[in-house]
Write a protein that holds these residues in place. Sequence first.
Motif, short mmCIF file in Angstrom:
data_model
loop_
_atom_site.label_atom_id
_atom_site.label_comp_id
_atom_site.label_asym_id
_atom_site.label_seq_id
_atom_site.Cartn_x
_atom_site.Cartn_y
_atom_site.Cartn_z
N GLY A 7 55.85 42.90 69.35
CA GLY A 7 55.38 43.55 68.14
C GLY A 7 55.36 42.58 66.99
O GLY A 7 56.26 41.76 66.85
N ARG A 8 54.33 42.67 66.16
CA ARG A 8 54.22 41.79 64.99
C ARG A 8 54.50 42.54 63.69
O ARG A 8 55.20 42.04 62.84
CB ARG A 8 52.84 41.15 64.94
N TYR A 9 53.88 43.71 63.51
CA TYR A 9 54.13 44.51 62.31
C TYR A 9 53.81 45.97 62.60
O TYR A 9 53.25 46.30 63.63
CB TYR A 9 53.34 43.99 61.11
N ARG A 10 54.19 46.84 61.66
CA ARG A 10 53.97 48.27 61.81
C ARG A 10 53.16 48.80 60.65
O ARG A 10 53.13 48.21 59.58
CB ARG A 10 55.30 49.02 61.91
N THR A 11 52.50 49.92 60.90
CA THR A 11 51.76 50.61 59.85
C THR A 11 52.35 52.01 59.71
O THR A 11 52.86 52.58 60.68
CB THR A 11 50.26 50.72 60.16
N ALA A 12 52.27 52.55 58.53
CA ALA A 12 52.80 53.89 58.28
C ALA A 12 51.84 54.95 58.80
O ALA A 12 50.63 54.73 58.89
CB ALA A 12 53.02 54.08 56.78
N ARG A 20 51.71 53.11 63.75
CA ARG A 20 51.30 52.21 64.82
C ARG A 20 51.97 50.86 64.67
O ARG A 20 52.43 50.49 63.60
CB ARG A 20 49.79 52.00 64.81
N ALA A 21 51.99 50.12 65.77
CA ALA A 21 52.48 48.74 65.76
C ALA A 21 51.35 47.84 66.24
O ALA A 21 50.59 48.19 67.14
CB ALA A 21 53.68 48.59 66.68
N TYR A 22 51.25 46.68 65.61
CA TYR A 22 50.29 45.66 66.03
C TYR A 22 51.04 44.76 66.99
O TYR A 22 52.09 44.21 66.66
CB TYR A 22 49.82 44.88 64.81
N VAL A 23 50.53 44.60 68.20
CA VAL A 23 51.23 43.82 69.22
C VAL A 23 50.32 42.72 69.77
O VAL A 23 49.09 42.80 69.71
CB VAL A 23 51.72 44.70 70.40
N ILE A 24 50.97 41.69 70.29
CA ILE A 24 50.30 40.60 70.99
C ILE A 24 50.77 40.68 72.43
O ILE A 24 51.97 40.68 72.71
CB ILE A 24 50.67 39.22 70.40
N ASP A 25 49.82 40.77 73.36
CA ASP A 25 50.13 40.92 74.78
C ASP A 25 49.35 39.88 75.56
O ASP A 25 48.13 40.00 75.72
CB ASP A 25 49.76 42.33 75.23
N SER A 26 50.03 38.85 76.00
CA SER A 26 49.40 37.76 76.77
C SER A 26 48.13 37.25 76.09
O SER A 26 47.10 37.06 76.73
CB SER A 26 49.08 38.25 78.18
N GLY A 27 48.20 37.08 74.79
CA GLY A 27 47.08 36.55 74.03
C GLY A 27 46.10 37.58 73.52
O GLY A 27 45.17 37.24 72.80
N LYS A 28 46.27 38.85 73.88
CA LYS A 28 45.40 39.92 73.38
C LYS A 28 46.15 40.68 72.30
O LYS A 28 47.32 40.98 72.44
CB LYS A 28 45.02 40.87 74.50
N LYS A 40 57.47 52.02 75.87
CA LYS A 40 57.37 50.77 76.63
C LYS A 40 58.53 49.83 76.36
O LYS A 40 58.58 48.74 76.93
CB LYS A 40 56.05 50.06 76.30
N ASP A 41 59.43 50.25 75.46
CA ASP A 41 60.62 49.46 75.11
C ASP A 41 60.23 48.05 74.64
O ASP A 41 60.85 47.06 75.02
CB ASP A 41 61.59 49.39 76.28
N LEU A 42 59.18 47.98 73.81
CA LEU A 42 58.76 46.70 73.28
C LEU A 42 59.76 46.20 72.25
O LEU A 42 60.52 46.98 71.67
CB LEU A 42 57.35 46.81 72.69
N GLN A 43 59.74 44.92 72.00
CA GLN A 43 60.66 44.29 71.08
C GLN A 43 59.88 43.56 69.99
O GLN A 43 58.77 43.11 70.23
CB GLN A 43 61.56 43.30 71.83
N PRO A 44 60.45 43.39 68.81
CA PRO A 44 61.72 43.96 68.37
C PRO A 44 61.61 45.46 68.17
O PRO A 44 60.51 46.02 68.21
CB PRO A 44 61.97 43.24 67.04
N GLU A 47 61.61 50.05 64.21
CA GLU A 47 62.08 50.20 62.83
C GLU A 47 62.40 48.86 62.17
O GLU A 47 62.51 48.78 60.95
CB GLU A 47 63.28 51.14 62.75
N THR A 48 62.53 47.79 62.94
CA THR A 48 62.81 46.48 62.35
C THR A 48 61.55 45.64 62.14
O THR A 48 61.63 44.58 61.52
CB THR A 48 63.81 45.67 63.21
#
Length: 57
Positions: A7-12, A20-28, A40-44, A47-48
């Motif tokens: 995860g990179r950042y979240r939106t309200a 929502r969370a903006y994520v990077i997944d294997s370059g996508k 999916k238990d993504l990290q971090p 809430e952080t």
Amino acid sequence: MRRLTDGRYRTAATEHRPARAYVIDSGKAYFVTEEAYRAKDLQPPFETLPTEDQYHA
């Protein structure tokens, strides 16, 4: 082994869209809902994640 999805950042949440969370997944890069991010238990932990404004500052 390190996760390839981070995860990179979240939106309200808004009236018409869940948080929502903006994520990077294997370059996508894509958005996932907070519910999917947690399931999916993504990290971090969601809430952080910084907000979008904090991330781009």
